[in-house]
Design a protein around this motif. Structure first.
Motif, PDB file in Angstrom:
ATOM      1  N   GLY A   1       0.791  -1.221   0.000  1.00 14.63           N
ATOM      2  CA  GLY A   1       0.000   0.000   0.000  1.00 14.63           C
ATOM      3  C   GLY A   1       0.825   1.274   0.000  1.00 14.63           C
ATOM      4  O   GLY A   1       0.311   2.351   0.317  1.00 14.63           O
ATOM      5  N   LEU A   2       2.095   1.171  -0.374  1.00 15.98           N
ATOM      6  CA  LEU A   2       2.966   2.343  -0.411  1.00 15.98           C
ATOM      7  C   LEU A   2       2.925   2.980  -1.797  1.00 15.98           C
ATOM      8  O   LEU A   2       2.563   2.333  -2.789  1.00 15.98           O
ATOM      9  N   HIS A   3       3.313   4.256  -1.866  1.00 15.89           N
ATOM     10  CA  HIS A   3       3.132   5.037  -3.093  1.00 15.89           C
ATOM     11  C   HIS A   3       4.467   5.564  -3.635  1.00 15.89           C
ATOM     12  O   HIS A   3       5.332   5.982  -2.864  1.00 15.89           O
ATOM     13  N   LYS A   4       4.603   5.562  -4.948  1.00 13.37           N
ATOM     14  CA  LYS A   4       5.807   6.113  -5.581  1.00 13.37           C
ATOM     15  C   LYS A   4       5.731   7.634  -5.615  1.00 13.37           C
ATOM     16  O   LYS A   4       4.709   8.206  -5.982  1.00 13.37           O
ATOM     17  N   ILE A   5       6.846   8.270  -5.248  1.00 14.93           N
ATOM     18  CA  ILE A   5       6.981   9.726  -5.406  1.00 14.93           C
ATOM     19  C   ILE A   5       7.716  10.019  -6.707  1.00 14.93           C
ATOM     20  O   ILE A   5       7.247  10.787  -7.542  1.00 14.93           O
ATOM     21  N   ILE A   6       8.882   9.393  -6.882  1.00 12.07           N
ATOM     22  CA  ILE A   6       9.663   9.584  -8.106  1.00 12.07           C
ATOM     23  C   ILE A   6      10.616   8.407  -8.268  1.00 12.07           C
ATOM     24  O   ILE A   6      11.128   7.863  -7.294  1.00 12.07           O
ATOM     25  N   ASP A   7      10.833   8.011  -9.507  1.00 12.86           N
ATOM     26  CA  ASP A   7      11.832   7.003  -9.851  1.00 12.86           C
ATOM     27  C   ASP A   7      13.116   7.759 -10.185  1.00 12.86           C
ATOM     28  O   ASP A   7      13.196   8.453 -11.198  1.00 12.86           O
ATOM     29  N   LEU A   8      14.128   7.647  -9.325  1.00 10.09           N
ATOM     30  CA  LEU A   8      15.364   8.406  -9.524  1.00 10.09           C
ATOM     31  C   LEU A   8      16.191   7.858 -10.681  1.00 10.09           C
ATOM     32  O   LEU A   8      17.019   8.577 -11.250  1.00 10.09           O
ATOM     33  N   GLY A   9      15.978   6.591 -11.024  1.00 13.88           N
ATOM     34  CA  GLY A   9      16.632   6.051 -12.214  1.00 13.88           C
ATOM     35  C   GLY A   9      16.093   6.729 -13.465  1.00 13.88           C
ATOM     36  O   GLY A   9      16.856   7.105 -14.367  1.00 13.88           O
ATOM     37  N   ASP A  10      14.778   6.903 -13.507  1.00 12.54           N
ATOM     38  CA  ASP A  10      14.150   7.610 -14.631  1.00 12.54           C
ATOM     39  C   ASP A  10      14.641   9.055 -14.693  1.00 12.54           C
ATOM     40  O   ASP A  10      14.896   9.590 -15.767  1.00 12.54           O
ATOM     41  N   TYR A  11      14.789   9.676 -13.531  1.00  9.79           N
ATOM     42  CA  TYR A  11      15.319  11.049 -13.457  1.00  9.79           C
ATOM     43  C   TYR A  11      16.713  11.105 -14.076  1.00  9.79           C
ATOM     44  O   TYR A  11      17.016  11.981 -14.896  1.00  9.79           O
ATOM     45  N   TRP A  12      17.586  10.166 -13.718  1.00  8.84           N
ATOM     46  CA  TRP A  12      18.945  10.126 -14.253  1.00  8.84           C
ATOM     47  C   TRP A  12      18.936   9.935 -15.765  1.00  8.84           C
ATOM     48  O   TRP A  12      19.668  10.608 -16.496  1.00  8.84           O
ATOM     49  N   GLU A  13      18.102   8.998 -16.230  1.00 11.94           N
ATOM     50  CA  GLU A  13      18.060   8.709 -17.664  1.00 11.94           C
ATOM     51  C   GLU A  13      17.615   9.931 -18.471  1.00 11.94           C
ATOM     52  O   GLU A  13      18.156  10.214 -19.542  1.00 11.94           O
ATOM     53  N   LYS A  14      16.646  10.657 -17.955  1.00 13.57           N
ATOM     54  CA  LYS A  14      16.171  11.858 -18.663  1.00 13.57           C
ATOM     55  C   LYS A  14      17.224  12.963 -18.649  1.00 13.57           C
ATOM     56  O   LYS A  14      17.328  13.749 -19.590  1.00 13.57           O
ATOM     57  N   GLN A  15      18.011  13.017 -17.580  1.00 10.56           N
ATOM     58  CA  GLN A  15      19.060  14.033 -17.473  1.00 10.56           C
ATOM     59  C   GLN A  15      20.244  13.726 -18.385  1.00 10.56           C
ATOM     60  O   GLN A  15      20.886  14.641 -18.906  1.00 10.56           O
ATOM     61  N   THR A  16      20.543  12.432 -18.561  1.00 12.94           N
ATOM     62  CA  THR A  16      21.811  12.056 -19.201  1.00 12.94           C
ATOM     63  C   THR A  16      21.672  11.223 -20.478  1.00 12.94           C
ATOM     64  O   THR A  16      22.587  11.211 -21.300  1.00 12.94           O
ATOM     65  N   GLY A  17      20.566  10.492 -20.606  1.00 13.72           N
ATOM     66  CA  GLY A  17      20.435   9.568 -21.731  1.00 13.72           C
ATOM     67  C   GLY A  17      21.253   8.300 -21.553  1.00 13.72           C
ATOM     68  O   GLY A  17      21.339   7.470 -22.463  1.00 13.72           O
ATOM     69  N   CYS A  18      21.874   8.124 -20.399  1.00 13.80           N
ATOM     70  CA  CYS A  18      22.740   6.969 -20.139  1.00 13.80           C
ATOM     71  C   CYS A  18      22.078   5.976 -19.199  1.00 13.80           C
ATOM     72  O   CYS A  18      21.179   6.327 -18.435  1.00 13.80           O
ATOM     73  N   ALA A  19      22.575   4.754 -19.247  1.00 10.41           N
ATOM     74  CA  ALA A  19      22.198   3.765 -18.233  1.00 10.41           C
ATOM     75  C   ALA A  19      22.655   4.269 -16.869  1.00 10.41           C
ATOM     76  O   ALA A  19      23.608   5.043 -16.769  1.00 10.41           O
ATOM     77  N   ILE A  20      21.977   3.834 -15.832  1.00  8.60           N
ATOM     78  CA  ILE A  20      22.360   4.248 -14.488  1.00  8.60           C
ATOM     79  C   ILE A  20      23.348   3.240 -13.899  1.00  8.60           C
ATOM     80  O   ILE A  20      23.063   2.045 -13.852  1.00  8.60           O
ATOM     81  N   PRO A  21      24.522   3.697 -13.470  1.00  7.86           N
ATOM     82  CA  PRO A  21      25.481   2.793 -12.820  1.00  7.86           C
ATOM     83  C   PRO A  21      25.122   2.639 -11.346  1.00  7.86           C
ATOM     84  O   PRO A  21      25.115   3.619 -10.602  1.00  7.86           O
ATOM     85  N   LEU A  22      24.822   1.440 -10.938  1.00  8.22           N
ATOM     86  CA  LEU A  22      24.422   1.196  -9.548  1.00  8.22           C
ATOM     87  C   LEU A  22      25.575   0.624  -8.728  1.00  8.22           C
ATOM     88  O   LEU A  22      25.989   1.207  -7.740  1.00  8.22           O
ATOM     89  N   GLY A  23      26.065  -0.539  -9.132  1.00 10.40           N
ATOM     90  CA  GLY A  23      27.150  -1.159  -8.377  1.00 10.40           C
ATOM     91  C   GLY A  23      28.107  -1.888  -9.287  1.00 10.40           C
ATOM     92  O   GLY A  23      27.749  -2.293 -10.397  1.00 10.40           O
ATOM     93  N   GLY A  24      29.332  -2.034  -8.834  1.00 10.67           N
ATOM     94  CA  GLY A  24      30.347  -2.727  -9.622  1.00 10.67           C
ATOM     95  C   GLY A  24      31.164  -3.666  -8.761  1.00 10.67           C
ATOM     96  O   GLY A  24      31.022  -3.700  -7.533  1.00 10.67           O
ATOM     97  N   ILE A  25      32.047  -4.429  -9.404  1.00 13.96           N
ATOM     98  CA  ILE A  25      32.937  -5.357  -8.719  1.00 13.96           C
ATOM     99  C   ILE A  25      34.364  -4.838  -8.866  1.00 13.96           C
ATOM    100  O   ILE A  25      34.806  -4.543  -9.980  1.00 13.96           O
ATOM    101  N   VAL A  26      35.044  -4.737  -7.739  1.00 11.81           N
ATOM    102  CA  VAL A  26      36.400  -4.191  -7.749  1.00 11.81           C
ATOM    103  C   VAL A  26      37.386  -5.187  -7.172  1.00 11.81           C
ATOM    104  O   VAL A  26      37.022  -6.081  -6.400  1.00 11.81           O
ATOM    105  N   VAL A  27      38.660  -4.993  -7.538  1.00  8.34           N
ATOM    106  CA  VAL A  27      39.738  -5.847  -7.056  1.00  8.34           C
ATOM    107  C   VAL A  27      40.833  -4.963  -6.471  1.00  8.34           C
ATOM    108  O   VAL A  27      41.074  -3.854  -6.938  1.00  8.34           O
TER     109      VAL A  27
END
Length: 281
Positions: free
Chosen positions: A162-188
């Motif tokens: 029963g919770l409500h969406k305010i904004i999808d920040l991934g969608d915000y990023w995509e509209k700002q940049t046109g790029c995929a959103i980088p969330l997490g990576g693997i480092v050594v």
């Protein structure tokens, strides 16, 4: 050679690493001691240099480029996969812009990419409380917080509560940049011998490719760590976060990561980066 390896119990990570840690592929002599933690705990471990190989948020990576290099495989980037702001009572994004200090916001960690994106979209939103990502929905329902910043599988469960969406920040990023959103990576760790770093880069890609070719091979392992998700939700989760960028970042993935760091530097969210980000750069 044995390496310490940290990743989250979420389906996208267990899907990616199943073949690697269970020797379903040739690991070229590498063995792994595995640690399962939520992403902010992994970020904190990376700050302390505790693990040889680890998953972390791209936001956190900016603080440890002196210690760690980013591998070509294993990353979570994509479209339509970003963090979301949700609430118990309906709140409009415009309301948050007008009165950002009036809302207590539960975040999944200071150094998560989710919090970085929140800062880009709503820089005046400062009243934040750090919570484990899986506790945010309940904190909303119990009215401990006014707004929740959700990641991972909570994208699929918040409406059922029963919770409500305010904004999808991934969608915000995509509209700002046109790029995929980088969330997490693997480092050594950079301190490991270079041949070991490159070997790890190769075998991680093999693990991802094995998972794509045999998607149900790791089902028991994925289910074991998936917080009682249904198989349908687990694979929906995997489908969102594991894609071509997980096998190899490629030109477009690297472009998105560089853009995120450039924007973070412009907004003085991260310190200057003096090392090359990518292992194979």
């Amino acid at each position: 050679m044995q390496l310490t390896l940290g990743f989250s119990p979420c389906p996208n990570d267990t899907f990616i690493f199943d073949a690697l840690i269970h020797h379903k592929i040739d690991t070229e002599g590498l063995e792994f001691e595995v640690f399962f933690d939520d992403v902010e705990t992994l970020n904190q471990k990376a700050f302390k240099g505790m693990l040889d190989v680890t998953k972390l948020s791209y936001h956190a990576l900016a603080y440890v480029t002196d210690q760690y290099a980013l591998l070509d495989s294993g990353s979570a980037l994509g479209f339509g996969v970003g963090p979301m702001l949700i609430s118990k009572e309906q709140i409009a994004a415009a309301d948050l812009e007008r009165e950002p200090l009036g809302y207590k916001i539960g975040i999944p960690g200071k150094y998560t990419t989710a919090n970085f994106l929140l800062g880009l979209a709503f820089p005046e939103a400062k009243n934040k409380q750090e919570l484990v990502f899986s506790e945010i929905e309940d904190a909303l329902l119990n009215e401990q917080i006014d707004i929740g910043l959700i990641i991972h599988e909570n994208r699929f469960t918040y409406q059922d509560k029963g919770l409500h969406k305010i904004i999808d920040l991934g969608d915000y990023w995509e509209k700002q940049t046109g790029c995929a959103i980088p969330l997490g990576g693997i480092v050594v760790k950079r301190s490991l011998p270079s041949d070991v770093q490159l070997k790890l880069n190769r075998v991680l890609r093999k693990s991802v490719e094995f998972a794509f070719a045999n998607p149900k091979s790791g089902l028991d392992f994925i289910r074991q760590h998936s917080q009682e998700m249904s198989e349908e939700v687990m694979y929906k989760h995997i489908g969102l976060y594991v894609n071509q960028y997980s096998a190899d970042l490629g030109t477009e993935g690297r472009k998105a990561i560089r853009l995120m760091f450039d924007k973070a530097l412009e907004n003085k969210v991260i310190p200057p980066i003096t090392q090359k980000i990518f292992l194979t750069e």
